[in-house]
Motif scaffolding. Sequence first.
Motif, PDB file in Angstrom:
ATOM      1  N   HIS A  22       2.890 -49.796 -22.522  1.00  0.00           N
ATOM      2  CA  HIS A  22       3.914 -48.858 -22.037  1.00  0.00           C
ATOM      3  C   HIS A  22       4.781 -49.516 -20.975  1.00  0.00           C
ATOM      4  CE1 HIS A  22       2.674 -45.385 -24.241  1.00  0.00           C
ATOM      5  NE2 HIS A  22       1.570 -45.146 -23.555  1.00  0.00           N
ATOM      6  N   LYS A  23       4.163 -50.177 -20.013  1.00  0.00           N
ATOM      7  CA  LYS A  23       4.896 -50.806 -18.920  1.00  0.00           C
ATOM      8  C   LYS A  23       5.776 -51.954 -19.405  1.00  0.00           C
ATOM      9  CE  LYS A  23       4.582 -49.902 -15.077  1.00  0.00           C
ATOM     10  NZ  LYS A  23       5.406 -49.004 -14.273  1.00  0.00           N
ATOM     11  N   ALA A  24       5.328 -52.660 -20.447  1.00  0.00           N
ATOM     12  CA  ALA A  24       6.082 -53.796 -20.966  1.00  0.00           C
ATOM     13  C   ALA A  24       7.201 -53.377 -21.927  1.00  0.00           C
ATOM     14  CB  ALA A  24       5.132 -54.758 -21.679  1.00  0.00           C
ATOM     15  N   GLY A  25       7.267 -52.087 -22.246  1.00  0.00           N
ATOM     16  CA  GLY A  25       8.308 -51.624 -23.153  1.00  0.00           C
ATOM     17  C   GLY A  25       7.927 -51.691 -24.615  1.00  0.00           C
ATOM     18  N   ILE A  26       6.651 -51.933 -24.900  1.00  0.00           N
ATOM     19  CA  ILE A  26       6.156 -51.944 -26.282  1.00  0.00           C
ATOM     20  C   ILE A  26       5.630 -50.548 -26.564  1.00  0.00           C
ATOM     21  CG2 ILE A  26       4.512 -52.967 -27.890  1.00  0.00           C
ATOM     22  CD1 ILE A  26       4.456 -55.402 -25.910  1.00  0.00           C
ATOM     23  N   GLN A  27       6.275 -49.833 -27.470  1.00  0.00           N
ATOM     24  CA  GLN A  27       5.978 -48.425 -27.717  1.00  0.00           C
ATOM     25  C   GLN A  27       5.931 -47.683 -26.376  1.00  0.00           C
ATOM     26  OE1 GLN A  27       2.290 -48.841 -29.978  1.00  0.00           O
ATOM     27  NE2 GLN A  27       3.431 -48.424 -31.850  1.00  0.00           N
ATOM     28  N   PRO A  28       7.008 -47.767 -25.602  1.00  0.00           N
ATOM     29  CA  PRO A  28       6.973 -47.255 -24.238  1.00  0.00           C
ATOM     30  C   PRO A  28       6.923 -45.731 -24.146  1.00  0.00           C
ATOM     31  CG  PRO A  28       9.200 -47.884 -24.788  1.00  0.00           C
ATOM     32  CD  PRO A  28       8.328 -48.310 -25.943  1.00  0.00           C
ATOM     33  N   ASN A  29       6.277 -45.285 -23.116  1.00  0.00           N
ATOM     34  CA  ASN A  29       6.337 -43.901 -22.691  1.00  0.00           C
ATOM     35  C   ASN A  29       7.219 -43.922 -21.451  1.00  0.00           C
ATOM     36  OD1 ASN A  29       5.331 -41.892 -20.549  1.00  0.00           O
ATOM     37  ND2 ASN A  29       4.644 -41.003 -22.488  1.00  0.00           N
ATOM     38  N   LYS A  30       8.319 -43.184 -21.464  1.00  0.00           N
ATOM     39  CA  LYS A  30       9.282 -43.297 -20.364  1.00  0.00           C
ATOM     40  C   LYS A  30       8.674 -42.910 -19.018  1.00  0.00           C
ATOM     41  CE  LYS A  30      11.481 -38.795 -21.008  1.00  0.00           C
ATOM     42  NZ  LYS A  30      12.713 -38.085 -21.267  1.00  0.00           N
ATOM     43  N   PHE A  31       7.730 -41.970 -19.006  1.00  0.00           N
ATOM     44  CA  PHE A  31       7.111 -41.576 -17.744  1.00  0.00           C
ATOM     45  C   PHE A  31       6.180 -42.668 -17.229  1.00  0.00           C
ATOM     46  CE2 PHE A  31       8.092 -37.541 -19.876  1.00  0.00           C
ATOM     47  CZ  PHE A  31       8.950 -37.005 -18.924  1.00  0.00           C
ATOM     48  N   ALA A  32       5.355 -43.229 -18.110  1.00  0.00           N
ATOM     49  CA  ALA A  32       4.460 -44.320 -17.698  1.00  0.00           C
ATOM     50  C   ALA A  32       5.276 -45.540 -17.285  1.00  0.00           C
ATOM     51  CB  ALA A  32       3.508 -44.677 -18.840  1.00  0.00           C
ATOM     52  N   GLN A  33       6.328 -45.813 -18.021  1.00  0.00           N
ATOM     53  CA  GLN A  33       7.149 -46.985 -17.725  1.00  0.00           C
ATOM     54  C   GLN A  33       7.849 -46.854 -16.373  1.00  0.00           C
ATOM     55  OE1 GLN A  33      10.189 -47.813 -20.662  1.00  0.00           O
ATOM     56  NE2 GLN A  33       9.757 -49.980 -20.529  1.00  0.00           N
ATOM     57  N   GLN A  34       8.360 -45.676 -16.059  1.00  0.00           N
ATOM     58  CA  GLN A  34       9.119 -45.483 -14.835  1.00  0.00           C
ATOM     59  C   GLN A  34       8.234 -45.174 -13.628  1.00  0.00           C
ATOM     60  OE1 GLN A  34      12.273 -42.628 -15.200  1.00  0.00           O
ATOM     61  NE2 GLN A  34      12.939 -42.862 -13.108  1.00  0.00           N
ATOM     62  N   PHE A  35       7.200 -44.364 -13.820  1.00  0.00           N
ATOM     63  CA  PHE A  35       6.424 -43.883 -12.685  1.00  0.00           C
ATOM     64  C   PHE A  35       4.998 -44.409 -12.615  1.00  0.00           C
ATOM     65  CE2 PHE A  35       9.466 -40.437 -13.741  1.00  0.00           C
ATOM     66  CZ  PHE A  35      10.244 -40.515 -12.585  1.00  0.00           C
ATOM     67  N   GLY A  36       4.492 -44.985 -13.708  1.00  0.00           N
ATOM     68  CA  GLY A  36       3.098 -45.425 -13.737  1.00  0.00           C
ATOM     69  C   GLY A  36       2.837 -46.588 -12.802  1.00  0.00           C
ATOM     70  N   LEU A  37       1.847 -46.439 -11.963  1.00  0.00           N
ATOM     71  CA  LEU A  37       1.471 -47.499 -11.028  1.00  0.00           C
ATOM     72  C   LEU A  37       0.187 -48.195 -11.465  1.00  0.00           C
ATOM     73  CD1 LEU A  37       2.110 -45.631  -7.657  1.00  0.00           C
ATOM     74  CD2 LEU A  37       3.650 -47.175  -8.873  1.00  0.00           C
ATOM     75  N   ARG A  38      -0.790 -47.408 -11.874  1.00  0.00           N
ATOM     76  CA  ARG A  38      -2.090 -47.952 -12.258  1.00  0.00           C
ATOM     77  C   ARG A  38      -2.880 -46.861 -12.967  1.00  0.00           C
ATOM     78  NH1 ARG A  38      -1.696 -46.350  -7.381  1.00  0.00           N
ATOM     79  NH2 ARG A  38      -3.207 -44.954  -6.425  1.00  0.00           N
ATOM     80  N   LEU A  39      -3.929 -47.275 -13.629  1.00  0.00           N
ATOM     81  CA  LEU A  39      -4.852 -46.312 -14.228  1.00  0.00           C
ATOM     82  C   LEU A  39      -5.887 -45.913 -13.188  1.00  0.00           C
ATOM     83  CD1 LEU A  39      -5.537 -47.917 -17.708  1.00  0.00           C
ATOM     84  CD2 LEU A  39      -4.041 -46.002 -17.178  1.00  0.00           C
ATOM     85  N   LEU A  40      -6.457 -44.751 -13.369  1.00  0.00           N
ATOM     86  CA  LEU A  40      -7.546 -44.288 -12.525  1.00  0.00           C
ATOM     87  C   LEU A  40      -8.785 -44.197 -13.416  1.00  0.00           C
ATOM     88  CD1 LEU A  40      -5.660 -41.486 -10.564  1.00  0.00           C
ATOM     89  CD2 LEU A  40      -6.261 -43.767  -9.757  1.00  0.00           C
ATOM     90  N   PRO A  41      -9.538 -45.305 -13.528  1.00  0.00           N
ATOM     91  CA  PRO A  41     -10.674 -45.331 -14.457  1.00  0.00           C
ATOM     92  C   PRO A  41     -11.656 -44.176 -14.274  1.00  0.00           C
ATOM     93  CG  PRO A  41     -10.273 -47.513 -13.595  1.00  0.00           C
ATOM     94  CD  PRO A  41      -9.381 -46.566 -12.832  1.00  0.00           C
ATOM     95  N   GLN A  42     -11.819 -43.696 -13.050  1.00  0.00           N
ATOM     96  CA  GLN A  42     -12.758 -42.597 -12.833  1.00  0.00           C
ATOM     97  C   GLN A  42     -12.339 -41.330 -13.574  1.00  0.00           C
ATOM     98  OE1 GLN A  42     -10.809 -43.980 -10.504  1.00  0.00           O
ATOM     99  NE2 GLN A  42     -10.054 -42.468  -9.046  1.00  0.00           N
ATOM    100  N   LEU A  43     -11.077 -41.250 -13.996  1.00  0.00           N
ATOM    101  CA  LEU A  43     -10.612 -40.086 -14.751  1.00  0.00           C
ATOM    102  C   LEU A  43     -10.804 -40.226 -16.257  1.00  0.00           C
ATOM    103  CD1 LEU A  43      -7.251 -39.237 -12.944  1.00  0.00           C
ATOM    104  CD2 LEU A  43      -9.475 -38.149 -12.650  1.00  0.00           C
ATOM    105  N   HIS A  44     -11.014 -41.453 -16.745  1.00  0.00           N
ATOM    106  CA  HIS A  44     -11.095 -41.600 -18.202  1.00  0.00           C
ATOM    107  C   HIS A  44     -12.317 -42.352 -18.713  1.00  0.00           C
ATOM    108  CE1 HIS A  44      -9.806 -45.836 -18.240  1.00  0.00           C
ATOM    109  NE2 HIS A  44      -8.938 -45.494 -17.306  1.00  0.00           N
ATOM    110  N   GLU A  45     -13.034 -43.072 -17.863  1.00  0.00           N
ATOM    111  CA  GLU A  45     -14.149 -43.882 -18.354  1.00  0.00           C
ATOM    112  C   GLU A  45     -15.212 -43.056 -19.062  1.00  0.00           C
ATOM    113  OE1 GLU A  45     -15.452 -46.121 -14.955  1.00  0.00           O
ATOM    114  OE2 GLU A  45     -14.353 -47.890 -15.654  1.00  0.00           O
ATOM    115  N   MET A  46     -15.486 -41.859 -18.563  1.00  0.00           N
ATOM    116  CA  MET A  46     -16.557 -41.043 -19.153  1.00  0.00           C
ATOM    117  C   MET A  46     -16.219 -40.562 -20.565  1.00  0.00           C
ATOM    118  SD  MET A  46     -16.115 -37.561 -16.966  1.00  0.00           S
ATOM    119  CE  MET A  46     -15.044 -38.085 -15.644  1.00  0.00           C
TER     120      MET A  46
END
Length: 67
Positions: free
Chosen positions: A13-37
């Motif tokens: 997303h950040k690199a512009g490959i199949q981008p999501n405009k929100f992730a591309q513009q506002f995404g800073l990092r993932l929060l693994p504690q929200l998705h690892e489980m």
Amino acid sequence: MTGLNPGLRFDKHKAGIQPNKFAQQFGLRLLPQLHEMYNPMPYDGAREMEVELAISLREAGYGVWRA
């Protein structure tokens, strides 16, 4: 919901490959504690959980967009 590793999907997303405009513009990092489980999860389970999880994350103040 994706078959890709969450980090790889975010990087695309950040690199512009199949981008999501929100992730591309506002995404800073993932929060693994929200998705690892939840990874890995069977497709049917992920499909059922996606809406409920998006609602609860929005209520907690996270930006969540889904198709």
